[in-house]
Design a protein around this motif. Sequence first.
Motif, PDB file in Angstrom:
ATOM      1  N   GLN A   5       1.548   0.584 -11.432  1.00 13.43           N
ATOM      2  CA  GLN A   5       1.720   1.156 -10.106  1.00 13.43           C
ATOM      3  C   GLN A   5       1.897   0.001  -9.119  1.00 13.43           C
ATOM      4  N   PHE A   8       2.203  -2.289  -3.293  1.00 10.22           N
ATOM      5  CA  PHE A   8       2.648  -1.883  -1.965  1.00 10.22           C
ATOM      6  C   PHE A   8       3.552  -0.672  -2.077  1.00 10.22           C
ATOM      7  N   GLU A   9       3.539   0.123  -1.047  1.00  8.82           N
ATOM      8  CA  GLU A   9       4.462   1.261  -0.984  1.00  8.82           C
ATOM      9  C   GLU A   9       5.868   0.701  -0.773  1.00  8.82           C
ATOM     10  N   SER A  10       6.856   1.359  -1.353  1.00 11.80           N
ATOM     11  CA  SER A  10       8.225   0.877  -1.203  1.00 11.80           C
ATOM     12  C   SER A  10       9.102   1.959  -0.582  1.00 11.80           C
ATOM     13  N   ILE A  11      10.258   1.514  -0.107  1.00 15.10           N
ATOM     14  CA  ILE A  11      11.239   2.411   0.493  1.00 15.10           C
ATOM     15  C   ILE A  11      12.623   1.886   0.139  1.00 15.10           C
ATOM     16  N   LYS A  97       6.327  -1.393   4.466  1.00 14.39           N
ATOM     17  CA  LYS A  97       6.794  -0.990   3.136  1.00 14.39           C
ATOM     18  C   LYS A  97       7.792  -2.013   2.612  1.00 14.39           C
TER      19      LYS A  97
END
Length: 108
Positions: A5, A8-11, A97
């Motif tokens: 996982q 960091f959150e991604s975009i 992100k």
Amino acid sequence: MQENQPAFESIRLSDAYKQMKHLSSCNVPFSFAFVSLDQSKRNSKGLVFVDSALLRKSMRKESSAYYGILVEYTQYKQLEDKDRHFYLPLLVMFNGKIVTNEHLRIKR
């Protein structure tokens, strides 16, 4: 955090750009980071962090060979109101992100 996982959150790049345009149209500033590039001097100053910015109207298609990849912005509420720009493919972070480029195919 589970294995495999991301930390960091991604975009996706295209989604980040759409959100930047939407927030700018609502006059809501955002943060981002990009890798600098000065093609005329053939150098980079590395990673540039922008705390608060809004996009400006982009160049017309007929006026620039970089139409579609050169993004115009201004730093929000800065004493120095200097117009700035960055190359969209070099965007690496948007509102905390990590930006992923869907056009790059990296084999693992």
